[in-house]
Enzyme design. Structure first.
Site, short mmCIF file in Angstrom:
data_model
loop_
_atom_site.label_atom_id
_atom_site.label_comp_id
_atom_site.label_asym_id
_atom_site.label_seq_id
_atom_site.Cartn_x
_atom_site.Cartn_y
_atom_site.Cartn_z
N THR A 237 23.04 46.07 42.62
CA THR A 237 23.44 46.98 43.69
C THR A 237 24.91 47.37 43.51
O THR A 237 25.75 46.52 43.30
CB THR A 237 23.21 46.32 45.06
N CYS A 325 45.87 35.71 30.57
CA CYS A 325 44.78 34.81 30.15
C CYS A 325 45.32 33.62 29.37
O CYS A 325 44.77 32.55 29.42
CB CYS A 325 43.75 35.49 29.27
#
Ligand SMILES: Cc1ncc(COP(=O)(O)O)c(C=O)c1O
Length: 382
Positions: A237, A325
């Site tokens: 969705t 990161c």
């Protein structure tokens, strides 16, 4: 407070957050539902898609929504590998990609694919001659980042495009997560590129939303299968509030882009000129047009990157070691390693990353604090 860590993430724009709120509360239907609430949501979804496509000079059907840069990168790499596995199993990328590309490639290697990592020069840039030499009859993908997230190098995207015009079957992917809104849209949306990855939170949209550009007629396999959203290519969705907010953020980003880029360049230059005077400083980024306007990476010899970051934090200035990161992993930057920078220097690197909300006054303040801290750094270095 001075926030110079915009390549890690940007602060969501209040106007964008307001769009997110309004859509969450007023357009809460599922775009797949048949009733009026569904139709209202579907219309807004397609309106957002069209707005993004128009801003990039693409057509509406060429924009596919994702959860962000990591998903976009994984999708193009693995989706190409699955889709084109009958034609070949060789992929080409660079030695300085974000882990979203690098680790996708490494995963494919475990599955029997072959990967060539193009080396880079002392500026972190690939050469098209190396690319030409690496192409094989079995090559299915060439993936090159637009702007390096650690030092800001702009890759020769148009030259790569020219080479790949001779190989029309190879998918050409650009990771443009750090490149959008930085004055290089003509390089990114070039006439040969097939897929481009974008991430909303790098341009003041919420986290967890992004999109890819996928040239009409170019196919990649879906990684998310299910209810068939996004033309059966990416099920789930749709995150409509974030999608509408991202469309707005992109419009705001690209408004007066030239002025914003010029300001970022000025701020970068002011800091660059200042820090360059100090003997312990080694700069890795350059200030010319073949480097992005917003990223400046340099090392202070003998002082660890984390130490520098925390020293500035005490003055309410927020910077990072080379990438978000890698910053908690205490490892040398992969880009600097690929540039053959010795580890004792690359672990002393820091990254300043700007956006159009920063000011020249902030650059001056940074430089003053730098002067104050330099004596401390000299002691640590010794
Ligand atoms: C060049 C590049 N590609 C991909 C990503 C991953 O994007 P996201 O954080 O949206 O997953 C980043 C994030 O820093 C990036 O800099």
């Amino acid at each position: 407070m001075i926030y110079f860590d915009n390549s890690a993430t940007t602060k969501a724009d209040p106007e964008v957050v307001s769009t997110y709120d309004t859509v969450s509360q007023q357009v809460w239907g599922n775009p797949s539902s048949l009733h009026q609430f569904g139709e209202q949501a579907f219309n807004l979804l397609e309106q957002s898609r069209k707005q993004i496509a128009d801003l990039l000079g693409a057509s509406q059907s060429e924009i596919l929504f994702t959860s962000g840069g990591t998903e976009g990168d994984n999708w193009v790499v693995k989706g190409t590998a699955i889709e084109k596995r009958q034609f070949g199993k060789h992929l080409i990328t660079t030695a300085v990609e974000h882990p979203a590309i690098h680790n996708s490639m490494e995963q494919l290697k475990q599955l029997g694919y072959d990967v060539t990592y193009l080396p880079v020069d002392k500026h972190g840039r690939i050469s098209v001659d190396d690319l030409k030499a690496a192409i094989r009859p079995t090559t299915i993908l060439v993936s090159v980042m637009a702007v390096n997230n650690e030092i800001g190098t702009i890759q020769p995207l148009k030259e790569v495009a020219e080479v790949l015009k001779n190989y029309p079957k190879i998918h050409y992917h650009i990771d443009a997560v750090q490149g959008i809104g930085k004055g290089i849209q003509d390089l990114i949306m070039n006439d040969r590129v097939d897929f481009v990855t974008f991430s909303g939170h790098k341009f003041h949209a919420p986290r967890g939303i992004g999109f890819i550009y996928a040239r009409r007629g170019r196919k990649i396999a879906p990684l998310m299968t299910g209810g068939g959203q996004e033309r059966n290519l990416r099920s789930g969705t749709e995150n409509l509030p974030a999608i509408a907010a991202m469309a707005k953020a992109l419009r705001l980003l690209l408004t007066d882009e030239d002025q914003k880029v010029a300001l970022e360049r000025q701020i970068k230059q002011r800091i660059f000129d200042h820090v360059k005077q100090f003997p312990l400083v080694t700069t890795f980024s350059e200030t010319g047009a073949d480097f992005a306007p917003h990223i400046l990476c340099f090392a202070i010899q003998g002082v660890r990157g984390e130490t520098i970051v925390h020293a500035f934090e005490e003055h309410d200035i927020y910077i990072s070691t080379t990438s978000a990161c890698s910053s908690k992993k205490h490892v040398a930057s992969s880009t600097l390693t690929a540039m053959h920078i010795p580890e004792n220097l690359s672990t002393s690197a820091i990254r300043i990353s700007l956006d159009d909300h920063n000011t020249l006054a902030e650059a001056d303040q940074f430089n003053q604090v730098f002067d104050q801290l330099y004596d401390k750094f000299k002691v640590l270095s010794a």
